[in-house]
Scaffold this motif. Structure first.
Motif, PDB file in Angstrom:
ATOM      1  N   ASN A 164      42.751  43.299  33.596  1.00 44.20           N
ATOM      2  CA  ASN A 164      42.293  41.987  33.130  1.00 44.20           C
ATOM      3  C   ASN A 164      43.023  40.836  33.815  1.00 44.20           C
ATOM      4  O   ASN A 164      42.623  39.679  33.674  1.00 44.20           O
ATOM      5  CB  ASN A 164      42.483  41.884  31.612  1.00 44.20           C
ATOM      6  CG  ASN A 164      41.612  42.873  30.854  1.00 44.20           C
ATOM      7  OD1 ASN A 164      40.387  42.726  30.804  1.00 44.20           O
ATOM      8  ND2 ASN A 164      42.233  43.886  30.271  1.00 44.20           N
ATOM      9  N   GLU A 165      44.091  41.134  34.546  1.00 41.80           N
ATOM     10  CA  GLU A 165      44.870  40.085  35.196  1.00 41.80           C
ATOM     11  C   GLU A 165      44.222  39.576  36.471  1.00 41.80           C
ATOM     12  O   GLU A 165      44.610  38.527  36.980  1.00 41.80           O
ATOM     13  CB  GLU A 165      46.281  40.605  35.502  1.00 41.80           C
ATOM     14  CG  GLU A 165      47.076  41.008  34.256  1.00 41.80           C
ATOM     15  CD  GLU A 165      48.418  41.614  34.614  1.00 41.80           C
ATOM     16  OE1 GLU A 165      48.739  41.647  35.837  1.00 41.80           O
ATOM     17  OE2 GLU A 165      49.146  42.054  33.706  1.00 41.80           O
ATOM     18  N   HIS A 172      49.290  38.001  43.922  1.00 40.01           N
ATOM     19  CA  HIS A 172      48.036  38.165  43.174  1.00 40.01           C
ATOM     20  C   HIS A 172      46.998  38.949  43.993  1.00 40.01           C
ATOM     21  O   HIS A 172      46.339  39.851  43.448  1.00 40.01           O
ATOM     22  CB  HIS A 172      47.470  36.791  42.801  1.00 40.01           C
ATOM     23  CG  HIS A 172      46.178  36.867  42.051  1.00 40.01           C
ATOM     24  ND1 HIS A 172      46.097  37.092  40.692  1.00 40.01           N
ATOM     25  CD2 HIS A 172      44.885  36.775  42.483  1.00 40.01           C
ATOM     26  CE1 HIS A 172      44.844  37.129  40.319  1.00 40.01           C
ATOM     27  NE2 HIS A 172      44.084  36.931  41.383  1.00 40.01           N
ATOM     28  N   SER A 204      45.322  47.841  30.979  1.00 40.86           N
ATOM     29  CA  SER A 204      45.140  46.442  30.566  1.00 40.86           C
ATOM     30  C   SER A 204      45.417  45.474  31.721  1.00 40.86           C
ATOM     31  O   SER A 204      44.934  44.337  31.707  1.00 40.86           O
ATOM     32  CB  SER A 204      46.064  46.123  29.390  1.00 40.86           C
ATOM     33  OG  SER A 204      47.421  46.340  29.749  1.00 40.86           O
ATOM     34  N   PHE A 205      46.163  45.929  32.734  1.00 42.56           N
ATOM     35  CA  PHE A 205      46.463  45.048  33.878  1.00 42.56           C
ATOM     36  C   PHE A 205      45.216  44.715  34.691  1.00 42.56           C
ATOM     37  O   PHE A 205      45.237  43.786  35.503  1.00 42.56           O
ATOM     38  CB  PHE A 205      47.507  45.706  34.790  1.00 42.56           C
ATOM     39  CG  PHE A 205      47.119  47.060  35.310  1.00 42.56           C
ATOM     40  CD1 PHE A 205      46.353  47.191  36.454  1.00 42.56           C
ATOM     41  CD2 PHE A 205      47.523  48.213  34.642  1.00 42.56           C
ATOM     42  CE1 PHE A 205      45.986  48.425  36.938  1.00 42.56           C
ATOM     43  CE2 PHE A 205      47.160  49.465  35.114  1.00 42.56           C
ATOM     44  CZ  PHE A 205      46.392  49.579  36.267  1.00 42.56           C
ATOM     45  N   LYS A 263      39.190  48.658  30.720  1.00 45.20           N
ATOM     46  CA  LYS A 263      39.940  47.413  30.513  1.00 45.20           C
ATOM     47  C   LYS A 263      40.486  47.308  29.090  1.00 45.20           C
ATOM     48  O   LYS A 263      41.479  46.615  28.856  1.00 45.20           O
ATOM     49  CB  LYS A 263      39.042  46.209  30.808  1.00 45.20           C
ATOM     50  CG  LYS A 263      38.750  45.983  32.286  1.00 45.20           C
ATOM     51  CD  LYS A 263      37.936  44.712  32.474  1.00 45.20           C
ATOM     52  CE  LYS A 263      37.757  44.376  33.919  1.00 45.20           C
ATOM     53  NZ  LYS A 263      37.014  43.102  34.121  1.00 45.20           N
ATOM     54  N   CYS A 310      43.968  46.998  42.308  1.00 50.71           N
ATOM     55  CA  CYS A 310      43.014  47.207  41.218  1.00 50.71           C
ATOM     56  C   CYS A 310      41.648  47.623  41.747  1.00 50.71           C
ATOM     57  O   CYS A 310      40.975  48.485  41.156  1.00 50.71           O
ATOM     58  CB  CYS A 310      42.901  45.938  40.380  1.00 50.71           C
ATOM     59  SG  CYS A 310      44.391  45.525  39.435  1.00 50.71           S
ATOM     60  N   ARG A 360      47.863  42.601  44.176  1.00 53.00           N
ATOM     61  CA  ARG A 360      47.509  43.251  42.912  1.00 53.00           C
ATOM     62  C   ARG A 360      45.996  43.469  42.825  1.00 53.00           C
ATOM     63  O   ARG A 360      45.540  44.509  42.340  1.00 53.00           O
ATOM     64  CB  ARG A 360      47.999  42.395  41.738  1.00 53.00           C
ATOM     65  CG  ARG A 360      47.840  43.088  40.379  1.00 53.00           C
ATOM     66  CD  ARG A 360      48.196  42.181  39.235  1.00 53.00           C
ATOM     67  NE  ARG A 360      49.535  41.622  39.397  1.00 53.00           N
ATOM     68  CZ  ARG A 360      49.797  40.337  39.506  1.00 53.00           C
ATOM     69  NH1 ARG A 360      48.799  39.458  39.480  1.00 53.00           N
ATOM     70  NH2 ARG A 360      51.030  39.908  39.633  1.00 53.00           N
TER      71      ARG A 360
END
Length: 309
Positions: free
Chosen positions: A73-74, A22, A70-71, A64, A29, A25
């Motif tokens: 938003n993770e 996490h 869209s990733f 977003k 981002c 990632r």
């Protein structure tokens, strides 16, 4: 007499495999949002208009909603917003001629980090939890935070050697040291790291030279590995750990030295060295960087003055 200062407390922590995935990632981002916002600002400038933080934040909301991003938003939205604020600060420093033009962040060379504000972390009873992580971080509390102090921001980072760190920014009261009538002048060098006006010579520990054999061996192993292979990644990590060992020992020595000088003197006068120009001398560049010649000012009620030579 006391006054409040903002101080960062840095600790090592050991994430679980889920946290590693996490946070890695999140780092990606953060880097992507920073680069996209920088590119948008450059394009806006080419069209003759400016782009401030508010517009960048609106652009992030639009990104977003796109399927390709869209990733985003993770991960927590706070580190992404902080990346935009850092970009805004970078442009303000550039406009004030305090720094160069902001540059794009690289996946391989840039620092992997993410900053969380109070709305995205929880600290209580020695347990630190971040947004969108199920378990608290396994932090090694090598020293306790000052009693009654609450961190305002938390920065998670990973160095090239694969070590994970968390820095807690706190506002703490600091008591000024008792004034003294002593003052000292410092002459930085290579053979003797520092020569004081009182005649004291501090020997250069030469941390890089003491680990040079280990460093050269790790570099040779890396050069023989195929780029992109698992062996190359393992050799690169081993080389990074040697560099980290050298940097840690050098930093520890310099911190102890500067702390002693500040505690013993009311005023410290040092040279304003042009280190960037000095390392252009290829015969001395290694010795200069190993000595880590630079100004280190410690704010504890002590006057630090730079003298151009």
């Amino acid at each position: 007499m006391t006054h409040c200062v903002r101080r960062s407390f840095r600790y090592r922590f050991y994430p679980t495999s889920e946290q590693v995935e996490h946070l890695s990632r999140t780092f990606g981002c953060v880097r992507l949002v920073y680069n996209m916002a920088l590119e948008a600002r450059i394009k806006a400038h080419q069209k003759g208009r400016s782009m401030a933080y508010k517009e960048s934040s609106a652009a992030l909301t639009a990104w977003k909603r796109e399927d390709d991003f869209s990733f985003l938003n993770e991960v927590s939205c706070v580190p992404l917003q902080q990346a935009l604020r850092h970009l805004q600060t970078a442009f303000l420093n550039y406009s004030a001629k305090r720094a160069g033009h902001p540059r794009f962040k690289s996946r391989k060379r840039s620092r992997a980090s993410a900053e969380y504000t109070r709305s995205a972390f929880r600290y209580a009873d020695g347990r630190l939890s971040l947004a969108k992580l199920k378990e608290p971080l396994r932090v090694v509390w090598s020293r306790p935070l000052p009693e009654g102090v609450e961190p305002s921001t938390v920065t998670v980072s990973r160095d090239p050697a694969g070590r994970w760190f968390v820095s807690l920014l706190c506002e703490i009261p600091v008591e000024l040291m008792a004034p003294t009538d002593k003052s000292v002048g410092l002459d930085a060098g290579i053979t003797a790291l520092v020569t004081t006006s009182a005649g004291e010579k501090v020997c250069n520990p030469r941390h890089e030279r003491s680990d040079r054999r280990r460093l050269l061996k790790a570099q040779r192993v890396l050069s023989r590995r195929e780029p992109g292979s698992a062996g190359h990644a393992e050799a690169r990590l081993r080389l990074a750990r040697v560099h980290a060992r050298i940097a840690d020992r050098r930093r520890d020595f310099l911190h102890k030295l500067t702390t002693r000088l500040v505690r013993e003197n009311q005023a410290v006068v040092i040279e304003d060295l042009n280190v960037a120009g000095m390392v252009r001398n290829h015969r001395l560049a290694r010795a200069i960087t190993d000595a880590a010649l630079a100004g280190d000012a410690v704010h504890a009620g002590v006057q630090v003055r730079l003298v151009r030579t």
